[in-house]
Design an enzyme around this catalytic site. Structure first.
Site, PDB file in Angstrom:
ATOM      1  N   GLY A  60       0.829  -1.210   0.000  1.00  0.00           N
ATOM      2  CA  GLY A  60       0.000   0.000   0.000  1.00  0.00           C
ATOM      3  C   GLY A  60       0.852   1.244   0.000  1.00  0.00           C
ATOM      4  O   GLY A  60       2.060   1.188  -0.262  1.00  0.00           O
ATOM      5  N   ASN A  61       0.238   2.369   0.279  1.00  0.00           N
ATOM      6  CA  ASN A  61       0.994   3.625   0.376  1.00  0.00           C
ATOM      7  C   ASN A  61       0.310   4.543   1.379  1.00  0.00           C
ATOM      8  O   ASN A  61      -0.704   4.184   1.981  1.00  0.00           O
ATOM      9  CB  ASN A  61       1.145   4.278  -1.001  1.00  0.00           C
TER      10      ASN A  61
END
Ligand code: PMT
Length: 422
Positions: A211-212
């Site tokens: 993810g980020n």
């Protein structure tokens, strides 16, 4: 005839060094035919004399809540105004207005009016970036108050930074736009806008993902600003948060899902804004059961995800405006320019995600907008809603100019046709 002609404008001036610029604002409004009523705070008079406004404006300066001729001057001013403008607006006035506190004639008038309000903040950078001021500005913007500026530049005491009052010409132009649209900024009515928001999640196994740090705040700010300006908004989001009341919300998780939803929605869209942080890589083969530590460190093979922006850029329908983003950590302008060229976007909003108070998860942002015709617009540190406002101002302004030149070309062509036929 100008937008100001015959309009009653309450010009609020509060106490900051930029108060001297309010004199020029007053003159511009008067020149445009407005009826200007200056309301000064006690602090303002330390920076600029009331005689100056007495001489320039349509009525003498008002300062007191207790007027001999009018027992309720704030309600009279608020009810009869076509617009209340505060330039400069100090942190104190902004805070009081946001909190609904009326401690003088200006703040009482702000609370007593139903007319459109334009606030032009001016203060030192440290104050402008204080979380309380940021919250107050965001609150006012959410309530439909028009926030104009501030700009970055030279400040009192020789300092440099964000917080400088906008130019009198920009302030007068903003008031003109507000009056032109009857107080409501409906300049996106009839436009269909698609916004992507949040960060995609690419599964490794049923509990882990790549993810980020995207919170979706910037994307939601675009969706809210566009909806408030009358657009029909679809938000494709990875975030569990309701969108604007009138918007269609499509919840997705992965880049693949975001690609499918965005490409579908974009087919009919006039404006597409790609604010989401989309993963560039995903595990080729996510496993169906949780990876166990006892089995050792797994080798996870990655593949690239679909590039949604490039896909949209390659198939962009005529008349659609495509706004991409670039989250960068070095050579921001250079990398963003390469993305602008490579992805077929009309604009790239370049985001230095290493800058203080900007980028992922902050309430504020600072960006550089690159247009495909080579123009570059810096948007200094401000709330994410104001960043959205600045970018949409540019998009709407350019669409308007393009439509006008298309009409002129069509007129020219038909005139030429007529002449040939005569
Ligand atoms: O959500 P917030 O916490 O408010 O933070 C805002 C933000 C930092 C996420 C936002 O301002 C931002 O910069 N968004 C773009 C993030 C990003 O993915 O940048 P990029 O440089 O990797 O991608 C360039 C553009 O291509 C982006 O418009 C992106 O949406 C798009 N893209 C990227 C990869 C991919 N596979 N498909 C895409 O469409």
């Amino acid at each position: 005839m100008t937008a100001f002609a015959g309009k009653r404008i309450v010009l609020g001036v509060s106490g900051g060094i930029a108060a001297y610029k309010a004199v020029e604002v007053c003159r511009r409004l008067m020149d445009g035919g407005a009826h200007v009523i200056p309301v000064l705070t006690r602090g303002a008079t330390r920076f600029v004399g009331r005689t100056t406004f007495d001489a320039l404006a349509s009525e003498p300066v008002r300062m007191s809540l207790f007027d001999e001729d009018d027992p309720i001057p704030h309600t009279t001013l608020g009810q009869t105004a076509d617009c209340v403008l505060v330039a400069p607006a100090t942190a104190r006035v902004i805070g009081a207005y946001a909190a609904g506190i009326s401690s003088d004639l200006l703040t009482a008038t702000l609370i007593a009016t139903r007319a459109p309000v334009v606030i032009c903040p001016a203060m030192h950078t440290e104050m402008w970036e204080h979380p309380a001021v940021i919250d107050n500005i965001a609150k006012l913007a959410e309530r439909g108050v028009h926030i104009v500026g501030p700009e970055s530049g030279r400040l009192a005491g020789g300092d440099e930074g964000a917080g400088r009052l906008c130019s009198p010409a920009d302030i007068a132009a903003a008031v003109g736009r507000v009056l032109d649209s009857g107080g409501l900024r409906a300049d996106m009515a009839g436009l269909s806008v698609v916004v992507t928001a949040g960060g995609t999640r690419e599964p490794i196994d049923p509990v882990r993902y790549i993810g980020n740090r995207s919170s979706g705040k910037q994307g939601y700010a675009f969706a809210e600003e566009a909806a408030d300006r009358g657009a029909d908004v679809t938000i494709v989001t990875t975030v569990d948060r309701p969108g604007p009341a009138s918007a269609t919300v499509v919840k997705v998780d992965t880049a693949e899902e975001m690609a499918a939803a965005t490409v579908k929605a974009a087919k009919q869209a006039d404006v597409v804004i790609m604010a989401a942080a989309v993963a560039d890589f995903r595990p080729i083969d996510p496993v169906g059961v949780k990876l166990k530590k006892r089995d050792g460190v797994p080798a996870i093979e990655l593949e690239t995800t679909p590039d949604i922006l490039a896909t949209l850029g390659a198939a962009k329908p005529h008349g659609q405006t495509l706004v991409g983003f670039a989250a960068e950590t070095c050579d921001v302008a250079g990398n963003a320019a390469a993305k602008l060229r490579g992805k077929g976007a009309d604009y790239i909003v370049a985001n230095d995600v290493t800058a203080e108070n900007a980028g992922f998860a902050y309430d504020t942002n600072e960006v550089l907008v690159l247009a495909s015709d080579g123009r570059v617009h810096p948007v200094g540190l401000r709330s994410k809603r104001q960043v959205a406002q600045a970018v949409l101002d540019l998009v709407v302004g350019d669409r308007h100019s393009q439509a006008q030149s298309a009409t002129q070309v069509a007129d020219g062509t038909s005139r030429a046709d007529n002449q040939e036929n005569q």
